[in-house]
Design a protein around this motif. Structure first.
Motif, mmCIF file in Angstrom:
data_model
loop_
_atom_site.group_PDB
_atom_site.id
_atom_site.type_symbol
_atom_site.label_atom_id
_atom_site.label_comp_id
_atom_site.label_asym_id
_atom_site.label_seq_id
_atom_site.Cartn_x
_atom_site.Cartn_y
_atom_site.Cartn_z
ATOM 1 N N SER A 1 0.829 -1.210 0.000
ATOM 2 C CA SER A 1 0.000 0.000 0.000
ATOM 3 C C SER A 1 0.863 1.259 0.000
ATOM 4 O O SER A 1 0.502 2.265 -0.616
ATOM 5 N N GLU A 2 2.017 1.202 0.669
ATOM 6 C CA GLU A 2 2.929 2.349 0.648
ATOM 7 C C GLU A 2 3.542 2.533 -0.735
ATOM 8 O O GLU A 2 3.722 3.662 -1.204
ATOM 9 N N ASP A 3 3.861 1.429 -1.401
ATOM 10 C CA ASP A 3 4.363 1.521 -2.771
ATOM 11 C C ASP A 3 3.302 2.132 -3.692
ATOM 12 O O ASP A 3 3.621 2.945 -4.574
ATOM 13 N N HIS B 1 -10.650 10.085 -2.093
ATOM 14 C CA HIS B 1 -9.861 11.165 -2.690
ATOM 15 C C HIS B 1 -9.680 12.341 -1.728
ATOM 16 O O HIS B 1 -8.656 13.025 -1.773
ATOM 17 N N VAL B 2 -10.662 12.562 -0.876
ATOM 18 C CA VAL B 2 -10.487 13.577 0.172
ATOM 19 C C VAL B 2 -9.317 13.203 1.062
ATOM 20 O O VAL B 2 -8.457 14.040 1.396
ATOM 21 N N MET B 3 -9.241 11.939 1.437
ATOM 22 C CA MET B 3 -8.165 11.499 2.320
ATOM 23 C C MET B 3 -6.813 11.510 1.618
ATOM 24 O O MET B 3 -5.795 11.865 2.228
ATOM 25 N N LEU B 4 -6.776 11.135 0.336
ATOM 26 C CA LEU B 4 -5.512 11.198 -0.409
ATOM 27 C C LEU B 4 -5.034 12.638 -0.530
ATOM 28 O O LEU B 4 -3.832 12.922 -0.418
ATOM 29 N N ARG B 5 -5.967 13.562 -0.759
ATOM 30 C CA ARG B 5 -5.602 14.972 -0.856
ATOM 31 C C ARG B 5 -5.156 15.495 0.522
ATOM 32 O O ARG B 5 -4.132 16.193 0.617
ATOM 33 N N LEU C 1 -1.041 5.727 4.316
ATOM 34 C CA LEU C 1 -2.131 6.578 3.831
ATOM 35 C C LEU C 1 -3.159 5.826 3.000
ATOM 36 O O LEU C 1 -4.374 5.951 3.233
ATOM 37 N N LEU C 2 -2.725 5.046 2.014
ATOM 38 C CA LEU C 2 -3.699 4.357 1.166
ATOM 39 C C LEU C 2 -4.452 3.299 1.960
ATOM 40 O O LEU C 2 -5.662 3.112 1.768
ATOM 41 N N ALA C 3 -3.758 2.610 2.859
ATOM 42 C CA ALA C 3 -4.430 1.638 3.727
ATOM 43 C C ALA C 3 -5.464 2.341 4.608
ATOM 44 O O ALA C 3 -6.578 1.841 4.808
ATOM 45 N N HIS C 4 -5.094 3.493 5.115
ATOM 46 C CA HIS C 4 -5.984 4.306 5.942
ATOM 47 C C HIS C 4 -7.260 4.643 5.166
ATOM 48 O O HIS C 4 -8.384 4.479 5.661
ATOM 49 N N ALA C 5 -7.088 5.113 3.917
ATOM 50 C CA ALA C 5 -8.234 5.480 3.095
ATOM 51 C C ALA C 5 -9.091 4.265 2.750
ATOM 52 O O ALA C 5 -10.326 4.349 2.735
#
Length: 408
Positions: free
Chosen positions: A60-62, A243-247, A213-217
């Motif tokens: 997910s980090e990658d 997308h809100v969380m990625l931003r 971050l992506l795992a979190h989202a």
């Protein structure tokens, strides 16, 4: 990993009371009134520890790093003319998210809707609403709040009264089974009185910084889909929140990575991962979002390259003064491949002769096809010019998104 008993759904027995009275003569529906059914009780996750499998977390980090590189590369790709490409990617994400819900529309139909040539209630109108919802989501800065969730839903469902736009549901909903009771459903979300607290808990969870971050989202998305706070539109709102969380997490700054296009390639796996999450295992949904992110980046890069090649060829072919209106219209065609003279007049703030001349010059440069009258002969107000090569590139993007890599 979070202990299964901590993350696994609870259940409560409720007596079924339909929102619309049942006629006694409707024996099938009347037979289930008052009968108990099981509704989910989502566990609070704001403070729950998620010790993901090491490989899943690393992947997910990658994927998050790939998203960040994609955002940076595309920000530089078109220099000052990047804005149209950003809008294109947001539209592809909205169209893909809608298609997961079986709301399908081709690039041509969507572009015609953007110039006001779509029937009320058409799929193109529904995707347009999803674009509005995505824009509202990404215009917001700051922590995720229940008010933002409601605002996104209002933009998505603003002309669909049955969805109660911008309001949490006040009745039971369910997934699968019959249309008259939840007794045979595949999944029954929590009763409506639990929604407010569950959304508050989700918003608190979204502010954590202890997860990749992506795992979190992905986990936040799965929790939102489990809460299912609306009568309709839950999937599309839930994917907008990613997308809100990625931003908010800094993975994206100017563009939208079409993650839903990655999920679209294998919706069975996506839904199975949501089920696994509800059974206490967050790893599959994180893995699916990682896979989807890599697929979205690859597909988005190919689309961007196609559009840049078109843009560069048109630019080389365009024979016009440097201050001509055609130069401003040229990049605009990437985001709006169907145009009318009236649209160019309004968007570029120019006269009709200037707009008509720009369209003619762009046709000569190979950017626009011969204009067509979409309402037949004589209805000159609806003459539409189309950048058919852009439409073809967008349709190729959609075809790639629907291709399941696991079955290729």
């Amino acid at each position: 990993m979070a202990p299964l008993d901590a993350l696994t759904l609870g259940w409560e027995q409720l007596a079924w009371q339909p929102s619309v009275p049942v006629e006694p003569t409707d024996r099938r529906r009347a037979a289930v009134v008052g009968r108990p059914y099981r509704a989910a009780v989502p566990p609070p996750i704001a403070d729950l520890e998620f010790d993901l499998d090491a490989g899943v977390a690393a992947r997910s980090e990658d994927a998050r790093a790939a998203i960040t590189r994609f955002d940076a590369d595309l920000s530089a790709l078109f220099d000052g003319e990047f804005a149209p490409l950003s809008a294109v990617l947001l539209r592809t994400e909205s169209a893909s998210s809608s298609q997961i819900e079986n709301i399908t529309v081709g690039a041509k139909a969507l572009s015609l809707a953007d110039v006001g040539l779509a029937k009320f209630g058409s799929n193109a109108k529904l995707v347009q609403a999803n674009v509005e919802a995505m824009n509202r989501a990404l215009e917001f800065t700051g922590a995720l709040t229940p008010e933002l969730v409601l605002s996104i839903h209002e933009a998505l469902m603003h002309d669909q009264d049955q969805a109660d736009p911008g309001r949490f549901r006040e009745q039971q909903v369910w997934i699968g089974g019959t249309d008259y009771s939840p007794h045979e459903a595949e999944f029954v979300p929590p009763r409506h009185s639990r929604i407010q607290d569950s959304i508050q808990d989700l918003c608190a969870f979204s502010e954590r910084t202890t997860l990749p971050l992506l795992a979190h989202a992905a986990i936040a998305h799965a929790q939102f889909e489990t809460i299912h706070p609306f009568n309709d539109g839950n999937g599309r709102v839930g994917r907008a929140l990613v997308h809100v969380m990625l931003r908010n997490g800094g993975a994206t700054t100017r563009t939208t990575v079409p993650v839903s296009a990655g999920l679209l390639a294998d919706t069975d796996a996506y839904y199975a991962a949501l089920t696994a999450y509800r059974n206490g295992d967050p790893n599959p949904i994180v893995a699916e979002f990682s896979r989807a992110a890599f697929a979205a980046v690859s597909n988005g890069q190919e689309l961007a390259a196609d559009l840049k090649a078109l843009h560069d060829r048109w630019r080389d072919n365009l024979q016009a003064r440097k201050d001509a209106v055609a130069w401003r219209v040229l990049p605009y065609l990437l985001r709006q491949p169907s145009v009318t003279s009236k649209l160019i007049q309004t968007t570029m703030q120019v006269t009709q002769p200037a707009a008509d001349n720009a369209l003619r010059q762009l046709q000569e440069a190979g950017a626009l096809s011969k204009p067509k009258n979409v309402h037949g002969e004589g209805a000159t107000r609806n003459v539409v010019w189309q950048a058919t090569e852009v439409l073809a590139a967008l349709d190729r993007f959609g075809d790639r998104a629907r291709r399941n890599p696991r079955s290729a």
